[in-house]
Design a protein around this motif. Structure first.
Motif, PDB file in Angstrom:
ATOM      1  N   ILE A  33       2.261  -5.739   9.209  1.00  0.00           N
ATOM      2  CA  ILE A  33       2.366  -4.623   8.265  1.00  0.00           C
ATOM      3  C   ILE A  33       3.202  -3.565   8.971  1.00  0.00           C
ATOM      4  CG2 ILE A  33       1.161  -2.836   6.961  1.00  0.00           C
ATOM      5  CD1 ILE A  33      -1.295  -4.695   6.938  1.00  0.00           C
ATOM      6  N   GLU A  34       4.337  -3.227   8.368  1.00  0.00           N
ATOM      7  CA  GLU A  34       5.267  -2.267   8.959  1.00  0.00           C
ATOM      8  C   GLU A  34       5.117  -0.901   8.320  1.00  0.00           C
ATOM      9  OE1 GLU A  34       9.075  -4.032   8.250  1.00  0.00           O
ATOM     10  OE2 GLU A  34       8.868  -5.438   9.918  1.00  0.00           O
ATOM     11  N   SER A  35       5.504   0.116   9.046  1.00  0.00           N
ATOM     12  CA  SER A  35       5.489   1.472   8.510  1.00  0.00           C
ATOM     13  C   SER A  35       6.548   1.603   7.418  1.00  0.00           C
ATOM     14  CB  SER A  35       5.764   2.486   9.612  1.00  0.00           C
ATOM     15  OG  SER A  35       5.841   3.782   9.054  1.00  0.00           O
ATOM     16  N   PRO A  36       6.163   2.108   6.239  1.00  0.00           N
ATOM     17  CA  PRO A  36       7.140   2.288   5.158  1.00  0.00           C
ATOM     18  C   PRO A  36       7.930   3.587   5.279  1.00  0.00           C
ATOM     19  CG  PRO A  36       4.982   2.916   4.395  1.00  0.00           C
ATOM     20  CD  PRO A  36       4.804   2.407   5.815  1.00  0.00           C
ATOM     21  N   MET A  37       7.643   4.384   6.315  1.00  0.00           N
ATOM     22  CA  MET A  37       8.274   5.692   6.444  1.00  0.00           C
ATOM     23  C   MET A  37       8.183   6.197   7.883  1.00  0.00           C
ATOM     24  SD  MET A  37       5.186   7.739   4.514  1.00  0.00           S
ATOM     25  CE  MET A  37       5.788   9.386   4.730  1.00  0.00           C
ATOM     26  N   VAL A  38       8.936   7.247   8.172  1.00  0.00           N
ATOM     27  CA  VAL A  38       8.859   7.927   9.463  1.00  0.00           C
ATOM     28  C   VAL A  38       7.761   8.981   9.359  1.00  0.00           C
ATOM     29  CG1 VAL A  38      10.103   9.469  11.043  1.00  0.00           C
ATOM     30  CG2 VAL A  38      11.299   7.553   9.950  1.00  0.00           C
ATOM     31  N   GLY A  39       6.961   9.116  10.393  1.00  0.00           N
ATOM     32  CA  GLY A  39       5.918  10.137  10.378  1.00  0.00           C
ATOM     33  C   GLY A  39       4.945   9.947  11.515  1.00  0.00           C
ATOM     34  N   THR A  40       3.757  10.517  11.358  1.00  0.00           N
ATOM     35  CA  THR A  40       2.703  10.409  12.357  1.00  0.00           C
ATOM     36  C   THR A  40       1.581   9.548  11.796  1.00  0.00           C
ATOM     37  OG1 THR A  40       3.250  12.600  13.194  1.00  0.00           O
ATOM     38  CG2 THR A  40       1.099  11.707  13.829  1.00  0.00           C
TER      39      THR A  40
ATOM     40  N   GLU B 155      -4.600  -3.716  -1.844  1.00  0.00           N
ATOM     41  CA  GLU B 155      -4.770  -2.298  -2.166  1.00  0.00           C
ATOM     42  C   GLU B 155      -5.615  -1.539  -1.136  1.00  0.00           C
ATOM     43  OE1 GLU B 155      -7.968  -4.711  -3.895  1.00  0.00           O
ATOM     44  OE2 GLU B 155      -5.818  -4.852  -4.099  1.00  0.00           O
ATOM     45  N   THR B 156      -6.116  -2.221  -0.098  1.00  0.00           N
ATOM     46  CA  THR B 156      -6.924  -1.563   0.936  1.00  0.00           C
ATOM     47  C   THR B 156      -6.071  -0.570   1.721  1.00  0.00           C
ATOM     48  OG1 THR B 156      -8.257  -3.564   1.197  1.00  0.00           O
ATOM     49  CG2 THR B 156      -8.391  -1.946   2.975  1.00  0.00           C
ATOM     50  N   ILE B 157      -6.548   0.676   1.851  1.00  0.00           N
ATOM     51  CA  ILE B 157      -5.837   1.674   2.648  1.00  0.00           C
ATOM     52  C   ILE B 157      -6.081   1.357   4.124  1.00  0.00           C
ATOM     53  CG2 ILE B 157      -5.630   4.133   3.216  1.00  0.00           C
ATOM     54  CD1 ILE B 157      -4.687   3.316   0.343  1.00  0.00           C
ATOM     55  N   VAL B 158      -4.994   1.182   4.886  1.00  0.00           N
ATOM     56  CA  VAL B 158      -5.122   0.831   6.304  1.00  0.00           C
ATOM     57  C   VAL B 158      -4.886   2.027   7.232  1.00  0.00           C
ATOM     58  CG1 VAL B 158      -4.659  -1.630   6.004  1.00  0.00           C
ATOM     59  CG2 VAL B 158      -2.743  -0.063   6.370  1.00  0.00           C
ATOM     60  N   CYS B 159      -4.184   3.051   6.727  1.00  0.00           N
ATOM     61  CA  CYS B 159      -3.932   4.243   7.541  1.00  0.00           C
ATOM     62  C   CYS B 159      -3.320   5.326   6.664  1.00  0.00           C
ATOM     63  CB  CYS B 159      -2.991   3.922   8.706  1.00  0.00           C
ATOM     64  SG  CYS B 159      -1.305   3.477   8.232  1.00  0.00           S
ATOM     65  N   ILE B 160      -3.085   6.476   7.290  1.00  0.00           N
ATOM     66  CA  ILE B 160      -2.369   7.578   6.644  1.00  0.00           C
ATOM     67  C   ILE B 160      -1.162   7.879   7.530  1.00  0.00           C
ATOM     68  CG2 ILE B 160      -2.441  10.060   6.137  1.00  0.00           C
ATOM     69  CD1 ILE B 160      -5.399   9.734   5.465  1.00  0.00           C
ATOM     70  N   ILE B 161      -0.027   8.149   6.895  1.00  0.00           N
ATOM     71  CA  ILE B 161       1.140   8.625   7.647  1.00  0.00           C
ATOM     72  C   ILE B 161       1.477  10.014   7.126  1.00  0.00           C
ATOM     73  CG2 ILE B 161       3.583   8.288   8.166  1.00  0.00           C
ATOM     74  CD1 ILE B 161       3.071   5.303   8.132  1.00  0.00           C
ATOM     75  N   GLU B 162       1.603  10.952   8.068  1.00  0.00           N
ATOM     76  CA  GLU B 162       1.906  12.337   7.720  1.00  0.00           C
ATOM     77  C   GLU B 162       3.352  12.625   8.052  1.00  0.00           C
ATOM     78  OE1 GLU B 162       2.888  16.335   8.708  1.00  0.00           O
ATOM     79  OE2 GLU B 162       2.218  15.041  10.334  1.00  0.00           O
ATOM     80  N   ALA B 163       4.063  13.193   7.093  1.00  0.00           N
ATOM     81  CA  ALA B 163       5.448  13.614   7.302  1.00  0.00           C
ATOM     82  C   ALA B 163       5.635  14.955   6.601  1.00  0.00           C
ATOM     83  CB  ALA B 163       6.419  12.584   6.752  1.00  0.00           C
ATOM     84  N   MET B 164       6.059  15.958   7.333  1.00  0.00           N
ATOM     85  CA  MET B 164       6.296  17.296   6.786  1.00  0.00           C
ATOM     86  C   MET B 164       5.089  17.815   6.003  1.00  0.00           C
ATOM     87  SD  MET B 164      10.323  17.049   5.758  1.00  0.00           S
ATOM     88  CE  MET B 164      10.142  15.636   4.687  1.00  0.00           C
ATOM     89  N   LYS B 165       3.910  17.687   6.583  1.00  0.00           N
ATOM     90  CA  LYS B 165       2.638  18.173   6.016  1.00  0.00           C
ATOM     91  C   LYS B 165       2.208  17.432   4.752  1.00  0.00           C
ATOM     92  CE  LYS B 165       2.328  21.347   9.178  1.00  0.00           C
ATOM     93  NZ  LYS B 165       1.722  20.887  10.408  1.00  0.00           N
ATOM     94  N   VAL B 166       2.853  16.303   4.440  1.00  0.00           N
ATOM     95  CA  VAL B 166       2.450  15.462   3.308  1.00  0.00           C
ATOM     96  C   VAL B 166       1.774  14.218   3.880  1.00  0.00           C
ATOM     97  CG1 VAL B 166       3.237  14.120   1.324  1.00  0.00           C
ATOM     98  CG2 VAL B 166       4.317  16.310   1.850  1.00  0.00           C
TER      99      VAL B 166
END
Length: 85
Positions: free
Chosen positions: A10-17, A39-50
């Protein structure tokens, strides 16, 4: 000699934290051995406070977590390895 099970990344779909949980005192969304569905949430990625929930996109069992909580991730960076079901 038995072959290792075939895994999917599973790869990151975006740049972020990368964040493994919804809050510092919350348990992680998944750990090694967790069963996930597309549909299972595996993590959160934060980018520019989103903060963006990241679904697995596939079904299987988490075999490895390749990033650490709070780590910066790049687009396409492998985050999880899982054994498909």
């Amino acid at each position: 000699v038995s072959a290792a099970p075939k895994t999917i990344v599973i790869e990151s779909p975006m740049v972020g934290t990368y964040f493994s949980s919804s809050a510092p005192d919350s348990p992680p969304f998944v750990s090694v051995g967790s069963m996930v569905h597309s549909e299972t949430i595996v993590c959160i990625i934060e980018a520019m406070k989103v903060f963006t929930d990241i679904p697995a996109g596939v079904s299987g069992t988490i075999a490895a977590i390749l990033v650490k909580n709070g780590q910066a991730v790049e687009f396409g960076q492998p985050m999880f390895r899982l054994i498909p079901t």
